[in-house]
Write a protein that holds these residues in place. Sequence first.
Motif, short mmCIF file in Angstrom:
data_model
loop_
_atom_site.label_atom_id
_atom_site.label_comp_id
_atom_site.label_asym_id
_atom_site.label_seq_id
_atom_site.Cartn_x
_atom_site.Cartn_y
_atom_site.Cartn_z
N THR A 101 0.95 -1.15 0.02
CA THR A 101 0.24 -0.04 -0.04
C THR A 101 0.99 1.16 -0.11
O THR A 101 0.56 2.23 -0.74
N LEU A 102 1.99 1.16 0.84
CA LEU A 102 2.91 2.33 0.56
C LEU A 102 3.72 2.50 -0.49
O LEU A 102 3.64 3.84 -1.15
N THR A 103 3.87 1.36 -1.25
CA THR A 103 4.65 1.42 -2.55
C THR A 103 3.62 2.07 -3.53
O THR A 103 3.97 3.04 -4.35
N MET A 104 2.44 1.83 -3.38
CA MET A 104 1.25 2.18 -4.43
C MET A 104 1.19 3.53 -4.22
O MET A 104 0.89 4.51 -5.21
N MET A 105 1.31 3.89 -3.05
CA MET A 105 1.14 5.81 -2.88
C MET A 105 2.61 6.35 -2.98
O MET A 105 2.55 7.52 -2.63
N LEU A 106 3.42 5.55 -3.35
CA LEU A 106 4.84 6.11 -3.71
C LEU A 106 5.35 6.74 -2.39
O LEU A 106 6.29 7.62 -2.50
N ARG A 107 5.10 6.05 -1.45
CA ARG A 107 5.59 6.71 -0.06
C ARG A 107 6.68 5.50 0.54
O ARG A 107 6.73 4.51 0.24
N TYR B 576 6.23 4.84 -12.95
CA TYR B 576 5.58 4.40 -11.88
C TYR B 576 4.35 3.15 -12.03
O TYR B 576 3.67 2.82 -11.19
N ASN B 577 4.40 2.87 -13.47
CA ASN B 577 3.33 2.17 -13.86
C ASN B 577 3.43 0.74 -13.01
O ASN B 577 2.34 0.14 -12.49
N CYS B 578 4.66 0.25 -12.88
CA CYS B 578 5.15 -1.15 -12.03
C CYS B 578 4.31 -0.96 -10.78
O CYS B 578 3.63 -1.95 -10.32
N VAL B 579 4.58 -0.03 -10.14
CA VAL B 579 4.38 0.06 -8.68
C VAL B 579 2.68 0.36 -8.59
O VAL B 579 1.98 -0.14 -7.61
N LYS B 580 2.19 1.36 -9.40
CA LYS B 580 0.73 1.63 -9.25
C LYS B 580 -0.14 0.80 -9.80
O LYS B 580 -1.26 0.39 -9.04
N ASN B 581 0.17 0.03 -10.92
CA ASN B 581 -0.79 -0.78 -11.52
C ASN B 581 -0.55 -2.41 -11.60
O ASN B 581 -1.33 -3.21 -11.77
#
Lengths: 197, 622
Positions: A101-107, B576-581
Amino acid sequence: MVSIVFAGVGGQGVVTVANIVGRAAVAENKNVLMTELHGMAQRGGRISVEIRIGNYHSAIIPDYTADALVGFEELETLHNISKLKSDGLILLNRRRIHPVTLTMMLRGYPEEEIERELKKHSVVTIEADKTALELGNKRAANTIMVGALFATGLLGLREESITGAIKRSLSQRHWDVNLQAFSEGKKLSLLEAPGIS
Amino acid sequence: MRDGISSGEGSRTEMVYDSLLEPEGKMEFLLGNEAVARGIYEAGVSVASTYPGTPSSEIGDVLFLVSERMGIKFEFATNEKVALEIAAAASSGGLRSFVFMKHVGLNVAMDSFVSLAGSGIKGGMVVFSADDPSMHSSQNEQDNRYLGKFARIVVIEPSSPQELKDFVVEAFELSEEIGHPVLIRSVTRVSHVRANVELGELRNKNEWNYKKDPSFVLIPENAYKAQAEISKRIEMAKSRKYQSTFNTIYGDSPNLIITSGSAYNYIDEALQLLKADARIMKIGMSFPIDSDTILREIKNAERVIFVEEGGPFIEEQVLSLCALNSVNKKFYGKMNGSVPLSYEMDVNRTMEFLSKIYGLPYETKEKPLDLAQRPPVLCPGCPHRATYYVAKMALKQRGIKNPIAPTDIGCYTLGYYEPYLLGDFCFSMGSSIGSSSGYSMSTGEKVISFIGDSTFFHSGIPALVSAYHNNHNFLLVVMDNSTTAMTGGQPTPETSSPFKRVDIERVVRGIGIENVFTIDPYDLKTSLDTFKKALDSEGLSVIISKRDCALNADRNRSPDEIKVFQVNQDKCNLCYNCVKNFACAALYVEDGIVNIDPELCDGCSVCSDPLVCPFNAIEVRD
């Protein structure tokens, strides 16, 4: 009577470690209760195991009564800190596993909050992952933590009970590296906190 | 050892293997569920079956490995109803039989479970249900003691691994003596507690002694007669002999605590910490209850407190009993809000409500921290992640912004979470397909639903036949990893030798469905094209996304074979496609830079695909 919490992330061998301690206590005819808590995830999810040696009925440790918290991962150690009694000991493997979850928020990882909280407790740092790599088997990090915990004297168990339990818990081809890891763990613990036992 | 199962390390399973076969008197460190397996061995069970479900799964894991050496015929059935019928048939011929499942599994078996009370049994038969208070891995926390009473089947509640083993043995004695089935109700914190268990003696197995008996043919004529017989047998279970086997009373105090199961475990410690006293009545048989003893105890008490996990099951029965006998005391329990109605108990919760009832001070300390949580995630290398990634991409490319996405029970339920958000309906095993028919009838919106292979076999097939027959229009994705992954990797009907392998595509085509595609989700390009094709077609389409569970794949290779990946920072464009999607658990961001944790990376290589990283920045680590 002793209560210990093991905390980490699925895949770190947390359950194996708790099993070794429990099996060692049973070998000394002590009563043991162990319970684990994990979510739906198999690998990468949070996991904690509580173990109590002595005459208890409840496997779940009441809040603020655990004698020690053995942390395999920093954030999960903090998630279990309310189990630890005020003068309880933290044995901490300095490993960070980033929640997705932190990764997805770039945190980034909540380093500062963790350090701030750790300062309030007595913490012995064990570089288990690093030492395991030096021993040539990164999967032995968990046995290093067993050695570190044993060296604190908190378990009240004999060394041969633990080494016997290691042998009964692992297949023979893993004995040497894990027994070595166990004794490295003991050394690390005494080095970090000489007055501990 | 047969292959096809993969619970834990080989060494651990070998160890359990041996410790469960040790002679009487040995002390072993057993998980509650392992103690159950030992219990049925001691009881002389001949036939056992299950469908895996947490928190009961380990019984099956153990039996899969040791049942042959125990002289038990054991199999994983496609669902709990089939498993129960297997056991009932064995019992009808005089063999002792055992069927076990998680609590909601008993809902699936319910039809035959209720009939079982009517037929009665010949060889002892025990149904084991592991409830999951607090829903650690379930869709509800139903209290299956009510299902036992509903069917009029005896209910037994153990509190510890030792009791699990002992009560299993005693339950078989009771069952066979009165000719009636017994339901053992365990919970997570009994089945999943590991403790010292002293092994007991082994009983000989019953001989097969089948005689045709109309009791097992529940046509109206026979069912009518059966009703009276059920009551007679339940009356027999009330005998003093059984009640003293399962129930315990101790302590000297005007405060009577009536408790059972896991809830019992926290009371002594809570009282000690509160410096309070009580007389404890621990009920091991909670249906039918021991009316005489309970009434006598209540008459001698000043106040009566009911502490149970689940509903007010014993409380309701005891209060009815008191009303019928004009006994009135101060009662405290779930029914008047003195004891919380939901979630599992522990020492702290028990202290909280007991302190109020006793009028004692108890301070609940605030939990100090509000740190980032670690929600459950699909494992690194999990093929489901790749499937969800291409499904999202295909939906986007086809301009389908808001599909309705029913999902089902399994690891892939995690598709509900960010960033996939493909999970809009999830009730029970197989409910993805039934609900897809319902959406298809109700709206013209695009429906895309997800079901795992084991769930498909468990209860997906009848729903799919119904959907095809009734001309429904949706895309079903079978997330086929060839195992029952979430419960620890038990076999499925797809597992081959020594079993007959059932092929999902052939089943689906056999129904008559024509738009059927099988893909390898690691091949993103082909998978994407296939998803788009399936989304374009009208009517019912099925994609079988087939790739072994990553954990199983790992077990079949040495760690040295894994080629770990890394991010080439010179090539990374920070899109950041890899981390977001894609959001693999091995990816992380530190100071804005994307990295791969080499300890977690499974080497699946999917993130290095240009459809995830268009800059080709993810490459094999040196």
